[in-house]
Enzyme design. Structure first.
Site, short mmCIF file in Angstrom:
data_model
loop_
_atom_site.label_atom_id
_atom_site.label_comp_id
_atom_site.label_asym_id
_atom_site.label_seq_id
_atom_site.Cartn_x
_atom_site.Cartn_y
_atom_site.Cartn_z
N SER A 210 0.81 -1.20 0.00
CA SER A 210 0.00 0.00 0.00
C SER A 210 0.85 1.26 0.00
CB SER A 210 -0.92 0.00 1.23
OG SER A 210 -0.17 -0.24 2.41
N HIS B 175 -2.66 -3.06 -5.68
CA HIS B 175 -3.09 -2.73 -4.32
C HIS B 175 -4.59 -2.87 -4.20
CE1 HIS B 175 -3.69 0.57 -1.07
NE2 HIS B 175 -3.68 -0.63 -0.53
N GLU C 17 -5.66 -0.34 -7.05
CA GLU C 17 -4.64 0.58 -7.57
C GLU C 17 -3.58 -0.25 -8.30
OE1 GLU C 17 -3.62 4.53 -5.12
OE2 GLU C 17 -3.32 2.72 -3.96
N ASN D 186 -3.25 5.98 -0.14
CA ASN D 186 -2.72 6.23 1.20
C ASN D 186 -2.00 7.56 1.32
OD1 ASN D 186 -3.62 4.04 2.81
ND2 ASN D 186 -2.30 2.70 1.60
#
Length: 282
Positions: free
Chosen positions: A119, A140, A152, A190
């Site tokens: 992540s 991800h 992702e 993130n």
């Protein structure tokens, strides 16, 4: 390239969810972890998740049994020797991941694509641990994997167009929406999410509001489905800390500095739902 066998390394929350999702989509899956207890917990989580799908009428008992029949487990990487595509879902630590990618590079066939569910960690750095950086990419998934629609996709410096196209096609076959993100710390998800969670923790530490107050403001005032502190407990406070450390080290910006309260809670083993206690008790 035809993908038939998918390997997943790591049977934790993300790994077992990824394994279940691929198996539900019709792929043969090889789920690997270091010891039988981890695999047993992962398989129980998959069975529980599938039971909920059956209970809600989204999956028939026969389909559930078929999904489970496509899932095989093992405690050594040798189980992945015939895999066409491998997804790594181990601890969020660059050294552990690079060691694993080096081992997978020497074990899997030359056409196999190696993906990381990281992540936050550089895909370029993971690819550099192999002799096939053109076949290394980030994939991800979001938690809970069988339900969340987003993946992702992260292209490393050497990742080929062909590898990215295969990953995008896999996402479509899984019923997921793929969004490509640049290979920067935290990618998109993130880089945006973790500073908000971190600031929410600072607000609690400084007495601005209780966890319940902070989460209620974000749910009712910002229309978030879940407050940032409840979400942090779901993700795992240890994972949040690891990602914030990557962001802080990668950008050198103090705005990513992990809150001292977060560090103390992780040191005390209060890491959220998986430990039974975080900002809330479970």
């Amino acid at each position: 390239m035809s993908i038939k066998i998918v390997g997943v390394v790591g049977a934790g929350t993300m790994g077992n969810g990824i394994a279940q999702t691929f198996a539900q989509a019709g792929f043969e899956v090889r789920l690997v972890d270091v010891a039988p207890p981890m695999l047993d917990r992962g398989c129980r989580a998959i069975e529980t998740s599938l039971a909920k799908f059956v209970e809600k009428g989204k999956l028939s008992p026969a389909d559930r049994d078929a999904v489970l029949s496509r899932l095989k487990t093992g405690t050594t990487l040798d189980a992945l020797a015939q895999a066409d595509f491998v997804v790594e879902a181990i601890v969020e630590d660059v050294h552990a991941k690079r060691a694993l990618f080096g081992a997978l590079d020497g074990l899997t066939g030359p056409a196999c694509i190696l993906a990381s569910n990281t992540s936050s960690i550089s895909i370029t750095a993971l690819g550099a641990a192999t002799k096939r950086p053109d076949r290394v990419l980030g994939m991800h998934f979001m938690n809970p994997v069988p339900i969340m629609a987003l993946v992702e996709l992260i292209r490393g410096q050497a990742t080929s167009d062909a590898s990215m196209a295969i990953a995008r096609d896999l996402c479509a076959r899984l019923g997921k929406t793929a969004v490509e993100a640049g290979d920067y710390p935290g990618f998109i998800a993130n880089r945006v999410l973790m500073p908000m969670i971190n600031e929410a923790i600072f607000a609690v530490m400084e007495g601005v509001g209780t966890p319940e107050a902070v989460d209620t403001v974000m749910k009712l005032g910002m229309n978030h489905p879940m407050g940032p502190l409840a979400l942090a407990d779901l993700i795992g406070l240890d994972v949040c800390l690891a990602i914030l450390n990557v962001l802080h080290e990668g950008f050198g910006d103090p705005k990513y500095r992990p809150c001292p309260l977060l560090r103390r809670m992780v040191a005390a083993g209060q890491i959220g739902r998986k430990s039974g206690r975080g900002f809330y008790s479970y």
